[in-house]
Design a protein around this motif. Structure first.
Motif, mmCIF file in Angstrom:
data_model
loop_
_atom_site.group_PDB
_atom_site.id
_atom_site.type_symbol
_atom_site.label_atom_id
_atom_site.label_comp_id
_atom_site.label_asym_id
_atom_site.label_seq_id
_atom_site.Cartn_x
_atom_site.Cartn_y
_atom_site.Cartn_z
ATOM 1 N N GLN A 315 -21.482 31.734 -0.978
ATOM 2 C CA GLN A 315 -20.115 32.021 -1.412
ATOM 3 C C GLN A 315 -19.777 33.503 -1.246
ATOM 4 N N VAL A 319 -16.536 35.229 1.401
ATOM 5 C CA VAL A 319 -15.399 36.108 1.116
ATOM 6 C C VAL A 319 -15.343 37.312 2.049
ATOM 7 N N SER A 379 -12.772 29.748 0.924
ATOM 8 C CA SER A 379 -12.793 30.617 -0.256
ATOM 9 C C SER A 379 -11.626 30.319 -1.194
#
Length: 397
Positions: A315, A319, A379
């Motif tokens: 994750q 981004v 995202s």
């Protein structure tokens, strides 16, 4: 915003240890929710008590205005399997003891399970005695993780672990899981219960401000904990094959961990060129290092358990909108390929890893732009922080 419910957060890790739970409780604090935390003395990842903390039988500390109840940790658990087991039992003993005294004040027990499932025991004790509801957010899968650590899969161990896992989940009112692949594994223990997928979100506030330069004209970067399970020996072997014909490419390894010393020696012994060990960096510095990178590497060993896991690093990488090289089987590979976020390679196949490095070096600007757009979409949808926190809140507040 006020809420009449009172919640106790129970977990092995909490501030100043760097985990997602810190971000979640800061959000709860902003909204005026009433809760406290029960955890051990901070010691992760090095197995030593953090400077400024004392390893006392019981103490109260504060994170912002959040009250944190702490109990002792057995130090040195990173280096010894026996000490690790003792530390698990120590957690159960102290957390159960303390919850006997403070548990009556709480309507909900939120179990943030990053390590052993045994830590949920105190939460279930509070349910039995004080009728509190138990919500667990499972980040690590038992009993699979026990066997992955090297414990022999004997009949008696399987029997005991299976009974324990079933007991824990049967006594949880809500079961949240950080990886979708956990659902089927847990469902066999509690087929009557709903299991909800709530993935982690990124802790990185990606706003590059500096002008950090990495040594290569084309930079591959691995960032995070450096242990055996990260499979970096195979990554280095694959990079060695690739870099013989691509002298401008560098492999940057940013972080620290128990396997770092070995890897540094391995690079020298095997005469692997263009490897930059950058050391551990703070989260605030990482935006600049990601900006300076061309491709970000996520890798774990070829173990069945890891095929259904999504490390939180994924994750974080998302981004940045950078191409991802997933040296992985299973869930992470599937996401990278299905959403066109980069390339994947077999973690046990050195030639396949080398081939992946080579293919990245030939990506066009249009391909990189498309990857960036796909990362942004994910995202803002599946891994959106605000949406995920709201999803968790439904089961607690």
């Amino acid at each position: 915003m006020k809420n009449s419910k009172k919640v106790l957060v129970l977990g092995e890790a909490f501030y100043p240890e760097d985990f997602l739970i810190n971000d979640l409780v800061k959000e709860w604090e902003k909204k005026g929710y009433v809760f406290e935390v029960l955890t051990r003395t901070p010691s992760y990842p090095f197995g030593k008590v953090f400077q400024g903390y004392k390893n006392k039988i019981y103490q109260i500390t504060f994170f912002n205005k959040i009250k944190v109840h702490r109990f002792p940790v057995i130090q040195g658990y990173q280096k010894s399997k026996i000490i690790k087991i003792l530390n698990y039992f120590s957690f159960v003993f102290w957390s159960c003891w303390i919850i006997m005294f403070i548990g009556r004040r709480f309507d909900r027990i939120f179990v943030y399970q990053t390590g052993p499932l045994t830590l949920a025991t105190a939460g279930i004790l509070a349910k039995k005695i004080y009728k509190a509801k138990v919500i667990i957010w499972t980040q690590d899968l038992w009993p699979e993780t026990v066997y992955a650590y090297g414990f022999k899969k004997t009949k008696i161990l399987c029997f005991c672990l299976n009974r324990f896992v079933k007991w824990v989940y049967k006594n949880c009112d809500y079961i949240l899981v950080s990886c979708e692949g956990f659902i089927e594994r847990i469902r066999k223990y509690v087929p009557e219960k709903e299991i909800i997928f709530v993935p982690n979100w990124s802790l990185l506030d990606y706003h590059p401000v500096g002008n950090i330069k990495l040594p290569g004209k084309f930079n591959f970067t691995f960032a995070g904990n450096i242990g055996k399970v990260q499979n970096l020996e195979n990554v280095l072997r694959g990079f060695q094959i690739f870099s013989k014909n691509y002298s401008n490419a560098y492999l940057n390894i940013i972080g620290d961990g128990s396997f770092l010393k070995y890897l540094k020696t391995f690079v020298v012994t095997e005469n692997i060129k263009n490897v930059n060990f950058a050391g551990r960096k703070s989260l605030s510095e990482m935006s600049d290092y990601y900006k300076a990178s061309d491709v970000l590497i996520i890798s774990l060993k070829d173990v069945p358990l890891y095929e259904i896991m999504i490390p939180s690093k994924f994750q974080v990488y998302l981004v940045t909108h950078k191409p991802i090289f997933a040296i992985f089987k299973g869930e992470v590979r599937k996401i990278v390929e299905n959403y066109s976020l980069g390339l994947a390679a077999n973690p046990s196949d050195i030639d396949d890893i080398a081939k992946g490095f080579k293919m990245f070096s030939k990506f066009s600007k249009d391909e990189i732009k498309k990857i960036s757009e796909n990362s942004e979409y994910l995202s803002k949808s599946i891994f959106n922080r605000e949406k995920l926190i709201e999803k968790i809140n439904q089961f607690i507040w």
